[in-house]
Design a protein around this motif. Structure first.
Motif, PDB file in Angstrom:
ATOM      1  N   ARG A  13      16.751  -2.369   0.445  1.00 17.78           N
ATOM      2  CA  ARG A  13      16.877  -2.246   1.900  1.00 17.78           C
ATOM      3  C   ARG A  13      17.972  -3.147   2.476  1.00 17.78           C
ATOM      4  O   ARG A  13      18.609  -2.820   3.469  1.00 17.78           O
ATOM      5  CB  ARG A  13      15.533  -2.590   2.557  1.00 17.78           C
ATOM      6  CG  ARG A  13      14.374  -1.660   2.177  1.00 17.78           C
ATOM      7  CD  ARG A  13      14.402  -0.404   3.000  1.00 17.78           C
ATOM      8  NE  ARG A  13      14.501  -0.727   4.421  1.00 17.78           N
ATOM      9  CZ  ARG A  13      13.470  -1.140   5.179  1.00 17.78           C
ATOM     10  NH1 ARG A  13      12.250  -1.264   4.651  1.00 17.78           N
ATOM     11  NH2 ARG A  13      13.647  -1.401   6.451  1.00 17.78           N
ATOM     12  N   ASN A  55      11.663  -3.509   9.864  1.00 15.36           N
ATOM     13  CA  ASN A  55      12.036  -2.470  10.828  1.00 15.36           C
ATOM     14  C   ASN A  55      12.240  -1.117  10.144  1.00 15.36           C
ATOM     15  O   ASN A  55      12.237  -1.008   8.918  1.00 15.36           O
ATOM     16  CB  ASN A  55      13.315  -2.892  11.558  1.00 15.36           C
ATOM     17  CG  ASN A  55      13.134  -4.173  12.340  1.00 15.36           C
ATOM     18  OD1 ASN A  55      12.142  -4.335  13.041  1.00 15.36           O
ATOM     19  ND2 ASN A  55      14.074  -5.090  12.209  1.00 15.36           N
ATOM     20  N   SER A  56      12.415  -0.083  10.953  1.00 15.10           N
ATOM     21  CA  SER A  56      12.625   1.273  10.450  1.00 15.10           C
ATOM     22  C   SER A  56      13.897   1.352   9.613  1.00 15.10           C
ATOM     23  O   SER A  56      14.984   1.029  10.112  1.00 15.10           O
ATOM     24  CB  SER A  56      12.734   2.246  11.632  1.00 15.10           C
ATOM     25  OG  SER A  56      13.457   3.404  11.278  1.00 15.10           O
ATOM     26  N   ARG A  71      25.655   1.802  11.146  1.00 23.16           N
ATOM     27  CA  ARG A  71      26.765   2.738  11.233  1.00 23.16           C
ATOM     28  C   ARG A  71      27.436   2.660  12.603  1.00 23.16           C
ATOM     29  O   ARG A  71      28.668   2.659  12.714  1.00 23.16           O
ATOM     30  CB  ARG A  71      26.290   4.168  10.972  1.00 23.16           C
ATOM     31  CG  ARG A  71      27.435   5.198  10.975  1.00 23.16           C
ATOM     32  CD  ARG A  71      26.914   6.618  10.834  1.00 23.16           C
ATOM     33  NE  ARG A  71      26.064   6.768   9.663  1.00 23.16           N
ATOM     34  CZ  ARG A  71      24.755   7.040   9.719  1.00 23.16           C
ATOM     35  NH1 ARG A  71      24.153   7.182  10.892  1.00 23.16           N
ATOM     36  NH2 ARG A  71      24.061   7.171   8.619  1.00 23.16           N
ATOM     37  N   ARG A  96      25.673   1.540   3.895  1.00 25.86           N
ATOM     38  CA  ARG A  96      24.467   2.051   4.561  1.00 25.86           C
ATOM     39  C   ARG A  96      23.372   0.989   4.660  1.00 25.86           C
ATOM     40  O   ARG A  96      22.372   1.200   5.344  1.00 25.86           O
ATOM     41  CB  ARG A  96      23.932   3.271   3.804  1.00 25.86           C
ATOM     42  CG  ARG A  96      24.872   4.466   3.835  1.00 25.86           C
ATOM     43  CD  ARG A  96      24.185   5.721   3.304  1.00 25.86           C
ATOM     44  NE  ARG A  96      23.958   5.647   1.884  1.00 25.86           N
ATOM     45  CZ  ARG A  96      24.842   6.058   0.955  1.00 25.86           C
ATOM     46  NH1 ARG A  96      26.011   6.541   1.337  1.00 25.86           N
ATOM     47  NH2 ARG A  96      24.565   5.976  -0.327  1.00 25.86           N
ATOM     48  N   ASN A 104      15.612   3.974   8.698  1.00 26.06           N
ATOM     49  CA  ASN A 104      16.553   4.916   9.289  1.00 26.06           C
ATOM     50  C   ASN A 104      17.227   4.326  10.522  1.00 26.06           C
ATOM     51  O   ASN A 104      18.433   4.496  10.739  1.00 26.06           O
ATOM     52  CB  ASN A 104      15.838   6.214   9.660  1.00 26.06           C
ATOM     53  CG  ASN A 104      16.794   7.280  10.155  1.00 26.06           C
ATOM     54  OD1 ASN A 104      17.695   7.694   9.437  1.00 26.06           O
ATOM     55  ND2 ASN A 104      16.617   7.712  11.390  1.00 26.06           N
ATOM     56  N   ALA A 105      16.452   3.636  11.355  1.00 33.15           N
ATOM     57  CA  ALA A 105      17.021   3.031  12.556  1.00 33.15           C
ATOM     58  C   ALA A 105      18.009   1.923  12.200  1.00 33.15           C
ATOM     59  O   ALA A 105      19.047   1.775  12.865  1.00 33.15           O
ATOM     60  CB  ALA A 105      15.909   2.490  13.452  1.00 33.15           C
ATOM     61  N   VAL A 106      17.714   1.144  11.159  1.00 33.63           N
ATOM     62  CA  VAL A 106      18.636   0.096  10.731  1.00 33.63           C
ATOM     63  C   VAL A 106      19.938   0.719  10.243  1.00 33.63           C
ATOM     64  O   VAL A 106      21.041   0.258  10.603  1.00 33.63           O
ATOM     65  CB  VAL A 106      17.995  -0.780   9.632  1.00 33.63           C
ATOM     66  CG1 VAL A 106      19.045  -1.669   8.970  1.00 33.63           C
ATOM     67  CG2 VAL A 106      16.885  -1.639  10.225  1.00 33.63           C
ATOM     68  N   THR A 107      19.842   1.770   9.426  1.00 29.94           N
ATOM     69  CA  THR A 107      21.043   2.425   8.912  1.00 29.94           C
ATOM     70  C   THR A 107      21.875   3.013  10.045  1.00 29.94           C
ATOM     71  O   THR A 107      23.108   2.867  10.080  1.00 29.94           O
ATOM     72  CB  THR A 107      20.658   3.524   7.909  1.00 29.94           C
ATOM     73  OG1 THR A 107      20.015   2.920   6.780  1.00 29.94           O
ATOM     74  CG2 THR A 107      21.886   4.286   7.426  1.00 29.94           C
ATOM     75  N   ALA A 108      21.219   3.690  10.982  1.00 30.94           N
ATOM     76  CA  ALA A 108      21.940   4.288  12.105  1.00 30.94           C
ATOM     77  C   ALA A 108      22.606   3.218  12.963  1.00 30.94           C
ATOM     78  O   ALA A 108      23.748   3.390  13.424  1.00 30.94           O
ATOM     79  CB  ALA A 108      20.991   5.134  12.954  1.00 30.94           C
ATOM     80  N   SER A 109      21.917   2.110  13.181  1.00 31.13           N
ATOM     81  CA  SER A 109      22.485   1.030  13.988  1.00 31.13           C
ATOM     82  C   SER A 109      23.663   0.376  13.275  1.00 31.13           C
ATOM     83  O   SER A 109      24.684   0.050  13.904  1.00 31.13           O
ATOM     84  CB  SER A 109      21.409  -0.014  14.286  1.00 31.13           C
ATOM     85  OG  SER A 109      20.362   0.540  15.053  1.00 31.13           O
TER      86      SER A 109
END
Length: 251
Positions: free
Chosen positions: A50, A194-195, A204, A89, A197-202
């Motif tokens: 992660r 934390n999420s 990016r 990512r 997916n949200a961490v990856t999106a943030s």
């Protein structure tokens, strides 16, 4: 053989990557570059990981490019040192427990978060060797620091202390000597709760917000490199470094 140049430790969603070329001040040659690039591929591609922590064995975090190399080694996916131009990512935390100079500092600038102990210095000494910072330092330093402080680092070649770096916001957490890895793990744990997916999106989005400045920064860096590439001061600066003497600049 590259398997011993990067130590890998995986636990609780954290992949720790440890530069392991202490006899050369963790300077990057082709083998170390390929080893770090491969390890960062694992960080990005394995869903078990992660967060990454980048640390180093020995008294120096990294001195950057091994000056026996004709240029900073790069990989297709990661750019210089396998990390400088990488689109990641997963968050990467630098755990710095020794000086990070030249390309070593540029590696720190390529990370998302920085933990450092009080023994650390950060600097770009390239001008003292007749060369320029070619791995993002010329534009990432003024992005992370006030422009006049960035100019001080780039133009004097002098390092700043970890305390000063923390005071100006470059270092997220300052710790006692030997404590950077533990502090980095604690910071990673705060991210891991934390999420994913949200961490990856943030992550990016943060990277994409910097793209316009970086898009201008790389051509400017190439122009600076071209201006010094065949100048005799470059040869003198590098020779003086290997001969452990002050350079003699022609005026």
């Amino acid at each position: 053989m590259t398997e011993n140049l990067i130590e890998r430790h995986a636990a609780d969603g954290v992949l720790t990557l440890v530069l392991n070329r202490p006899g050369r001040r963790n300077a990057f040659d082709r083998a170390l570059t390929d080893a770090l690039s491969d390890a960062l591929d694992e960080l990005d591609d394995d869903p078990q990981h992660r967060v990454g922590v980048l640390a180093a064995n020995g008294p120096v975090f990294s001195a950057g490019t091994d000056l026996h190399e004709p240029a900073s080694p790069a990989t297709p996916r990661g750019g210089e040192y396998g990390v400088i131009r990488r689109s990641r990512r997963k968050p990467l935390i630098a755990a710095v427990e020794g000086p990070a100079l030249g390309g070593g500092f540029e590696i720190v600038l390529a990370c998302d978060l920085v933990v450092a102990d009080t023994r650390v210095g950060f600097g770009l000494p390239e001008v003292a060797r007749g060369v320029v910072a070619s791995c993002g330092g010329l534009f990432r330093t003024p992005d992370r620091l006030a422009p006049n402080l960035a100019a001080e680092l780039v133009l004097t070649g002098d390092a700043i202390s970890a305390e000063r770096a923390a005071a100006v916001g470059l270092v997220n957490l300052l710790c006692e000597p030997g404590g950077a890895r533990a502090a980095a793990y604690a910071l990673a744990a705060r991210i891991i709760k934390n999420s994913p997916n949200a961490v990856t999106a943030s992550l990016r989005a943060l990277a994409e917000a910097r793209w316009p400045a970086e898009g201008a920064g790389w051509p400017a860096t190439r122009a600076a490199v071209a201006a010094i590439e065949h100048h005799p001061e470059r040869a003198e600066g590098i020779a003086a470094f290997f001969e452990r003497r002050p350079p003699s600049w022609a005026v």
